[in-house]
Design an enzyme around this catalytic site. Structure first.
Site, mmCIF file in Angstrom:
data_model
loop_
_atom_site.group_PDB
_atom_site.id
_atom_site.type_symbol
_atom_site.label_atom_id
_atom_site.label_comp_id
_atom_site.label_asym_id
_atom_site.label_seq_id
_atom_site.Cartn_x
_atom_site.Cartn_y
_atom_site.Cartn_z
ATOM 1 N N TYR B 434 -1.655 4.323 3.322
ATOM 2 C CA TYR B 434 -2.890 4.648 3.956
ATOM 3 C C TYR B 434 -2.961 5.797 3.898
ATOM 4 O O TYR B 434 -1.927 6.591 3.760
ATOM 5 C CB TYR B 434 -3.711 4.145 5.043
ATOM 6 C CG TYR B 434 -3.267 4.046 6.708
ATOM 7 C CD1 TYR B 434 -2.219 4.493 7.070
ATOM 8 C CD2 TYR B 434 -3.929 3.041 7.511
ATOM 9 C CE1 TYR B 434 -0.983 4.433 8.270
ATOM 10 C CE2 TYR B 434 -3.727 3.237 9.142
ATOM 11 C CZ TYR B 434 -2.271 4.045 9.740
ATOM 12 O OH TYR B 434 -1.630 3.574 10.438
ATOM 13 N N GLU B 435 -3.975 7.258 4.042
ATOM 14 C CA GLU B 435 -3.644 8.239 3.950
ATOM 15 C C GLU B 435 -2.936 9.023 2.736
ATOM 16 O O GLU B 435 -2.456 10.100 2.948
ATOM 17 C CB GLU B 435 -3.307 8.644 5.742
ATOM 18 C CG GLU B 435 -3.702 10.632 5.755
ATOM 19 C CD GLU B 435 -4.782 10.595 6.081
ATOM 20 O OE1 GLU B 435 -5.796 9.567 6.671
ATOM 21 O OE2 GLU B 435 -6.029 11.349 6.017
ATOM 22 N N GLY B 436 -3.309 8.526 1.727
ATOM 23 C CA GLY B 436 -3.134 8.221 0.099
ATOM 24 C C GLY B 436 -1.640 7.683 0.376
ATOM 25 O O GLY B 436 -0.628 8.117 1.322
#
Lengths: 592, 592
Positions: B434-436
């Site tokens: 997550y978060e890229g």
């Protein structure tokens, strides 16, 4: 839901182009004509894709249930197990005297990868039975074999291995399970075993437990351990089932993965057991089947990597995100499929080149096992003993890593259970642990196998590499891309072995602190050798006008990737090894 | 059940011996005296160990439930969240104008690691709120700030980030969620978002969703995306809660881990939304908080590694198996604790040296963020922008690997859920995604950050390394063990950057195919720099007669281990990078 397709073409390439099985003079290999193995693999593939893969995710979701002392497998497992039995798959490489089909182990391993890839938890039920079969086959009396093996070959009865107790896993000398000799020659077994895969379930009429226990009055420690056959139900002399044998399930474990295979606490309470092999020689009896069992686990690690890879490829071709920086590839769509992105390809190529190289290593090792069992080849025995911890440790460590990489291709969709990628990771994880945790494999390799018979077997391995390089060094198509990297890897491996020789005597920790790295260094060198050989085979096929040029060209590219991008790890492992044990061992335990 | 102890002493060493925070002239750092930070960290540690770690395993086991459209968190979460609120922990580094305590981000990050290590799923509820707070704080109008921030700082209201839709994660330009302008200046938001962490729950009175959506008639693709504040319940002008806002939960996901944090499908149906920042500048608004959010995820990866390591150490000291090959260490026991075995130590030292080096890297980066926000330092901004994908990608990739290694110490006991080691692995896994996803981090690093401002920031990084080496090369205590390996790593990193410069212009794939390796190479170099600096700090403390010599000696040994055994990876990554993209990109998609 994930899918599974048996990699028949890749297996065929290894069996025939690489290993040339049907031209080998190993007993039984003459049957392994390309058409025959293709038919077997394709049939196995149908069962894998159509019957057992479809119950993989649901089995993970549902898990086994334990109620009223009995374990129930997930929905569909009983029916699928019947299909395996009816198809004769459970006895593929077993002794025909007991109903087996006598196929070579190399083919059994190839088929095993297909079933494991489709559903590891399911395939373990027959895998463990096969392990117990092998132990009884190798060490049982004729009467024991006649009594137990036919129904184990057919999987009407299944089998288990009972080693671990809660306070001892690796150090089995500490075990407490007792065997009391009875006047009729049998023993009464009492104790508790944990982590017993397939310890109980509803797939068969009887379970034949192989149980390590100590006979009262025997030697202390590991030298006093014996192996016993302990059936769940007593088997009468006429082969019918008699009374329950005091074998019960204490509980089943909540685990990270392989939810559909019951991991049981088994309780033996004055259960009747029959000595298998000699008194106090239980470990020896276990060890004769250890190579096979460990190669089987290496196979599982590889199989999960293959299955995960297949699904990552499907997703990468399907999922549209972003545009190819070198030019739009899907102008009619809102974005390009993510397989255009270099880092996605890097990830997929890591997986592809590992899986295909690892499979060659696995099947080469399996063919050596055939050479041992079917041709009595002592050199092959030494070589495969040396390589077994590498097959187990390297293929499962990297196999797990590759399932993680495959999951990564899915982004957030890989983290939710819906796509099944999490299950590949969770199931693969156990392969690094059971049948001897990989640290124990590394210890076995460096502490035992390396110096076995005066280091003869590792020298034989180096000779194989050297000879291959020498025989092919005039081949311009192999030299730069394959032979040079292989030579470097082999050089690193030799330097590591030399480091152990020069420093391990003075302090064994200098060798043991590098054992894990050595196992990986060895593994990469083996896969480098496999890829160099496969490249040669692919070139040969192209030169003789094989019609499927794309297949062989792809092999060459995939091999080049392995040599260029996986093999540089050998230098890192060597550097770690050569740093010795000083920084590893310096701290007091309290400093951690 | 696993335990957790805040690593206060290690954090203090970094804050004071390494970063010298209290002597820095960054605004607010003068408050960070050693006694003060120790008190804060110890108090956080008490909450972590006593309140939130105890509900980590049970939260994983129970998970969130979704019934009648509402999400319920596991047992104990509500009470624990009250403790966090009452202790003022939720607003530690927030603006005092809205009730925050204005502590520097470096201290907030250190405290965040402690809470995350104790219970990642729980800590995410306030972490996401903090993220939403930051976005509103940076881009909101005064009225918006006054309306939303005070209750978000106190976590009476919590926040979420809504980016992903089922067909678009990384490629947000494809999104379909619409925002229709209304006559009163607000918008009606309609669409479906997935993977919304903490999307709904029972811990707060209101949820302030930040939602990316496209205003009708705006530009195509990513340039037409705007950011909106969409509260679950309308907030009246007097601050009281009004009507429900058409925000509902479609379902919650079954996930591999972080079971105690609800991952929701959020459905917006003509929900009232308030534009945050400018029209069509939603991505810019997101990006200003991206560095912080990504550093926060790197922190989570590290935190799980620390927690897993602590439990692996406890087990390794406790579990008795086998004997030390160099001599029995526990003669009165049946076997020695497994921490005597070299490969177990190798494993633990891998973890220890990574976690301590990674923490230094994390807190250094956090202090650079303070330098940006509290001193307006543009150079620090450039440097931390460059390093952010490394903090996120490297600390989570390695952090995950270390949780796997910690689990391995437990053998079979690590695979069952009982000991909690599986949870560390499963929870850490999401940080890579997550978060890229980490592939996107690597792309950001190589495709964007490296060349930013003419490559100025990477040159600044090299200059930092070079200067440190130069300033200390006369120091015999550092030279061979620390400076030489650091120099080699930095050389490898420069060679990789040079390779990209020379080849990336002609074909960007030559650079992008090496992006993942570059991120790791960069990470190792950063940790090498941190260890060299920490070694210098430890030597300085020893030279000035620090009483706790064992602590500083241990730092030196641990640092030597990192340099000797982790840093050799840089050569491997360089070789992979320099092999270019030919083998990576050669195959047609059909060949996979």
């Amino acid at each position: 839901m994930p899918s599974y397709t048996a990699p028949v073409k890749d297996i065929q390439f290894i069996l025939h182009d690489l290993l040339g099985v049907s031209t080998s003079d190993i007993q039984g290999y003459d049957e392994l004509e390309a058409d025959f193995t293709a038919a077997v693999l394709e049939e196995a593939g149908k069962v894998a894709s159509g019957v057992i893969a479809p119950i993989n995710a649901s089995g993970d979701q549902e898990g086994c249930t334990f109620e009223n002392g009995l374990v129930t497998t997930p929905k569909g497992f009983k029916q699928a197990f019947e299909v395996m039995k009816e198809g004769g798959w459970t006895g593929l490489d077993c002794d025909p005297e007991y109903g087996g089909q006598n196929m070579p182990y190399v083919l059994g391993t190839a088929v095993g990868e297909i079933f494991s890839g489709a559903n590891q938890a399911f395939t373990m039920y027959q895998g463990l039975t096969h392990g117990a079969y092998s132990a009884i086959h190798a060490h049982g009396t004729d009467a024991q074999k006649a009594k137990f093996l036919p129904k184990m070959v057919s999987c009407e009865w299944t089998g288990t291995m009972n080693l671990t107790e809660s306070h001892c896993g690796t150090d089995l000398g500490l075990m407490r399970t007792k065997a009391d000799p009875q006047s009729d020659g049998s023993y009464k077994i009492t104790g508790e075993k944990i982590f017993i895969s397939a310890g109980d379930h509803d797939l068969s009429d009887n379970t034949i437990h192989l149980v390590l226990a100590k006979i009262a009055g025997g030697p202390e420690g590991i030298k006093g351990v014996s192996l016993f056959i302990v059936p769940k139900y007593i088997v009468n002399d006429d082969g019918t089932l008699g009374a329950a044998n005091g074998v019960s399930v204490g509980s089943i474990e909540e685990k990270m993965g392989i939810h559909a295979n019951a991991t049981c606490v088994m309780v033996y309470n004055d259960s009747v057991g029959y000595l298998l092999g000699e008194e106090h020689k239980g470990m020896r009896a276990m060890f004769t089947m250890m190579n096979e069992a460990r190669i089987g686990v290496g196979m599982q690690g590889l199989a999960q990597a293959e299955a995960a890879y297949q699904n990552a490829v499907i997703y990468a071709k399907d999922r549209l995100q972003g545009r190819d920086v070198t030019g739009v590839k899907n102008p009619d769509g809102p974005a390009d499929p993510i397989i255009v992105h270099p880092d996605v390809r890097r990830n997929l190529m890591d997986q592809k080149s590992f899986v295909e190289g690892g499979r060659a290593f696995l099947l080469w090792s399996a063919s050596l096992i055939d050479q041992v069992h079917r041709a009595g080849d002592k050199d092959a025995d030494g070589l495969v003993s040396l390589m077994t911890p590498v097959v187990k440790g390297f293929l499962t460590d990297k196999g797990f890593d590759m399932t993680v990489q495959a999951q990564q291709v899915f982004g957030g969709h890989g983290y939710i259970e819906e796509h099944g990628m999490s299950q590949f990771v969770r199931d693969a994880r156990i392969t690094q642990i059971y049948e001897g945790a990989n640290g124990v494999q590394a210890l076995d390799l460096v502490g035992r196998k390396l110096a076995l018979d005066g280091g003869k077997h590792v020298m034989a391995f180096f000779e194989i590499v050297k000879t291959f390089i020498k025989e092919n060094e005039a081949d311009g198509a192999l030299k730069a891309d394959f032979l040079e990297p292989l030579k470097q890897a082999s050089k690193d491996l030799q330097a590591a072995a030399m480091y152990f020789m020069q420093n391990g005597m003075a302090n064994p920790n200098h060798a043991l602190a590098g054992s894990n790295d050595f196992m990986h260094l060895f593994g990469h060198t083996c896969l480098g050798l496999m890829w160099a050989r496969m490249a040669k085979a692919a070139n040969a096929a192209l030169a003789t006008g094989a019609s499927d040029t794309a297949f062989y060209e792809t092999k060459l590219t995939t091999g080049r990737y392995y040599m260029a991008r996986h093999l540089p790890a050998t230098g890192m492992h060597l550097a770690r090894i050569q740093s010795g044990s000083d920084t590893v061992m310096a701290l007091d335990a309290e400093a951690f």
